[in-house]
Design a protein around this motif. Structure first.
Motif: not given
Length: 159
Positions: A36-63
Protein backbone atom coordinates in the motif's frame (compact mmCIF):
# COMPACT_ATOMS: atom_id res chain seq x y z
CA UNK A 1 15.57 -12.66 -25.96
CA UNK A 2 18.75 -12.55 -28.01
CA UNK A 3 19.69 -15.82 -29.71
CA UNK A 4 23.18 -17.29 -29.43
CA UNK A 5 23.73 -16.65 -33.16
CA UNK A 6 23.13 -12.90 -32.87
CA UNK A 7 26.24 -10.91 -32.06
CA UNK A 8 26.17 -9.03 -28.79
CA UNK A 9 26.84 -5.36 -29.42
CA UNK A 10 26.58 -2.08 -27.54
CA UNK A 11 23.07 -1.36 -28.80
CA UNK A 12 21.54 -4.73 -27.90
CA UNK A 13 23.35 -4.81 -24.55
CA UNK A 14 22.08 -1.36 -23.58
CA UNK A 15 18.52 -2.26 -24.60
CA UNK A 16 18.72 -5.49 -22.60
CA UNK A 17 19.93 -3.56 -19.51
CA UNK A 18 17.03 -1.13 -19.88
CA UNK A 19 14.57 -4.02 -20.24
CA UNK A 20 15.97 -5.71 -17.13
CA UNK A 21 15.66 -2.45 -15.20
CA UNK A 22 11.98 -2.15 -16.23
CA UNK A 23 11.25 -5.76 -15.22
CA UNK A 24 13.01 -5.27 -11.90
CA UNK A 25 11.11 -2.05 -11.20
CA UNK A 26 7.73 -3.60 -12.10
CA UNK A 27 8.43 -6.60 -9.86
CA UNK A 28 9.31 -4.36 -6.91
CA UNK A 29 6.36 -2.03 -7.54
CA UNK A 30 3.92 -4.97 -7.57
CA UNK A 31 5.19 -5.94 -4.14
CA UNK A 32 4.92 -2.35 -2.89
CA UNK A 33 1.36 -2.13 -4.19
CA UNK A 34 0.43 -5.07 -1.94
CA UNK A 35 1.87 -3.16 1.03
CA UNK A 36 0.00 0.00 0.00
CA UNK A 37 2.92 2.37 -0.55
CA UNK A 38 4.59 3.96 -3.55
CA UNK A 39 8.23 3.68 -4.62
CA UNK A 40 9.08 7.20 -3.35
CA UNK A 41 7.61 6.39 0.07
CA UNK A 42 9.52 3.12 0.09
CA UNK A 43 12.82 4.86 -0.69
CA UNK A 44 12.14 7.14 2.25
CA UNK A 45 11.46 4.20 4.60
CA UNK A 46 14.60 2.37 3.47
CA UNK A 47 16.67 5.52 3.90
CA UNK A 48 15.33 6.04 7.41
CA UNK A 49 16.16 2.43 8.27
CA UNK A 50 19.80 3.09 7.37
CA UNK A 51 19.88 6.64 8.74
CA UNK A 52 17.51 6.92 11.72
CA UNK A 53 16.17 10.16 13.14
CA UNK A 54 16.69 12.46 10.17
CA UNK A 55 15.14 15.83 9.54
CA UNK A 56 12.91 16.44 6.52
CA UNK A 57 15.62 18.63 4.99
CA UNK A 58 18.26 15.91 5.45
CA UNK A 59 15.96 13.36 3.83
CA UNK A 60 15.24 15.65 0.87
CA UNK A 61 18.94 16.22 0.30
CA UNK A 62 19.81 12.56 0.72
CA UNK A 63 17.08 11.43 -1.69
CA UNK A 64 17.77 14.28 -4.14
CA UNK A 65 14.16 15.53 -4.09
CA UNK A 66 12.49 18.73 -2.98
CA UNK A 67 11.52 19.24 0.67
CA UNK A 68 7.89 19.55 -0.53
CA UNK A 69 8.09 16.08 -2.11
CA UNK A 70 9.39 14.65 1.15
CA UNK A 71 6.63 16.43 3.09
CA UNK A 72 3.91 14.81 0.97
CA UNK A 73 5.40 11.33 1.39
CA UNK A 74 5.92 11.84 5.11
CA UNK A 75 2.33 12.94 5.63
CA UNK A 76 1.05 9.73 4.06
CA UNK A 77 3.52 7.54 5.97
CA UNK A 78 2.55 9.18 9.27
CA UNK A 79 -1.14 8.52 8.49
CA UNK A 80 -0.29 4.87 7.77
CA UNK A 81 1.58 4.57 11.06
CA UNK A 82 4.96 3.78 9.46
CA UNK A 83 6.87 6.82 10.71
CA UNK A 84 6.59 9.44 13.44
CA UNK A 85 7.75 13.02 13.46
CA UNK A 86 8.88 14.67 16.66
CA UNK A 87 10.01 18.25 17.21
CA UNK A 88 13.68 18.50 18.10
CA UNK A 89 14.05 19.77 21.65
CA UNK A 90 16.82 22.19 20.76
CA UNK A 91 14.82 23.77 17.91
CA UNK A 92 11.05 23.33 17.53
CA UNK A 93 11.22 24.43 13.89
CA UNK A 94 12.83 21.11 12.93
CA UNK A 95 11.21 17.70 13.05
CA UNK A 96 13.06 14.46 13.54
CA UNK A 97 11.63 11.63 11.46
CA UNK A 98 11.92 8.00 12.53
CA UNK A 99 10.42 4.62 11.77
CA UNK A 100 7.68 3.13 13.91
CA UNK A 101 7.44 -0.58 14.63
CA UNK A 102 5.17 -0.89 11.56
CA UNK A 103 7.74 0.95 9.43
CA UNK A 104 10.51 -1.37 10.62
CA UNK A 105 8.32 -4.37 9.79
CA UNK A 106 7.79 -3.07 6.24
CA UNK A 107 11.55 -2.47 5.84
CA UNK A 108 12.34 -6.02 7.02
CA UNK A 109 9.73 -7.54 4.66
CA UNK A 110 11.18 -5.45 1.83
CA UNK A 111 14.70 -6.62 2.51
CA UNK A 112 13.52 -10.23 2.44
CA UNK A 113 11.70 -9.62 -0.85
CA UNK A 114 14.76 -7.86 -2.35
CA UNK A 115 16.90 -10.87 -1.42
CA UNK A 116 14.39 -13.20 -3.07
CA UNK A 117 14.35 -11.08 -6.25
CA UNK A 118 18.14 -10.98 -6.39
CA UNK A 119 18.44 -14.74 -5.87
CA UNK A 120 16.01 -15.35 -8.74
CA UNK A 121 17.63 -12.74 -10.97
CA UNK A 122 21.13 -14.20 -10.59
CA UNK A 123 20.02 -17.83 -10.59
CA UNK A 124 22.45 -20.00 -12.54
CA UNK A 125 25.40 -17.60 -12.33
CA UNK A 126 28.62 -19.05 -10.95
CA UNK A 127 30.62 -17.08 -8.37
CA UNK A 128 33.21 -16.39 -11.07
CA UNK A 129 30.55 -15.08 -13.46
CA UNK A 130 29.15 -12.84 -10.72
CA UNK A 131 32.62 -11.47 -9.95
CA UNK A 132 33.21 -10.75 -13.66
CA UNK A 133 29.74 -9.22 -14.03
CA UNK A 134 30.24 -6.93 -11.02
CA UNK A 135 33.56 -5.83 -12.46
CA UNK A 136 31.93 -4.98 -15.80
CA UNK A 137 29.15 -3.02 -14.10
CA UNK A 138 31.67 -1.10 -11.98
CA UNK A 139 33.66 -0.21 -15.10
CA UNK A 140 30.49 0.93 -16.89
CA UNK A 141 29.48 3.02 -13.90
CA UNK A 142 32.89 4.66 -13.73
CA UNK A 143 32.82 5.37 -17.48
CA UNK A 144 29.42 7.06 -17.19
CA UNK A 145 30.44 9.01 -14.08
CA UNK A 146 33.52 10.25 -15.93
CA UNK A 147 31.36 11.25 -18.88
CA UNK A 148 29.04 13.18 -16.56
CA UNK A 149 32.04 14.91 -14.99
CA UNK A 150 33.22 15.95 -18.46
CA UNK A 151 29.89 17.60 -19.27
CA UNK A 152 29.52 21.36 -18.80
CA UNK A 153 27.75 22.04 -15.48
CA UNK A 154 24.80 23.78 -17.13
CA UNK A 155 24.06 20.59 -19.14
CA UNK A 156 23.83 18.21 -16.20
CA UNK A 157 21.75 17.74 -13.12
CA UNK A 158 23.54 18.48 -9.87
CA UNK A 159 22.85 16.31 -6.84
Amino acid sequence: MQSKEEPCNHNTTTHRMIAINHLHRRTLERNLKKIGIHRAQHRLLMNLASNPSRSQMELAKRLDVSPATVAVSLKSLVQQGMIRKTAKQEDNRFNSVELTEEGRRIVEESREFFNEVEQRMYQGFSPEEMADFCGYLERMYNNMAEMEDDMPKNNRRES
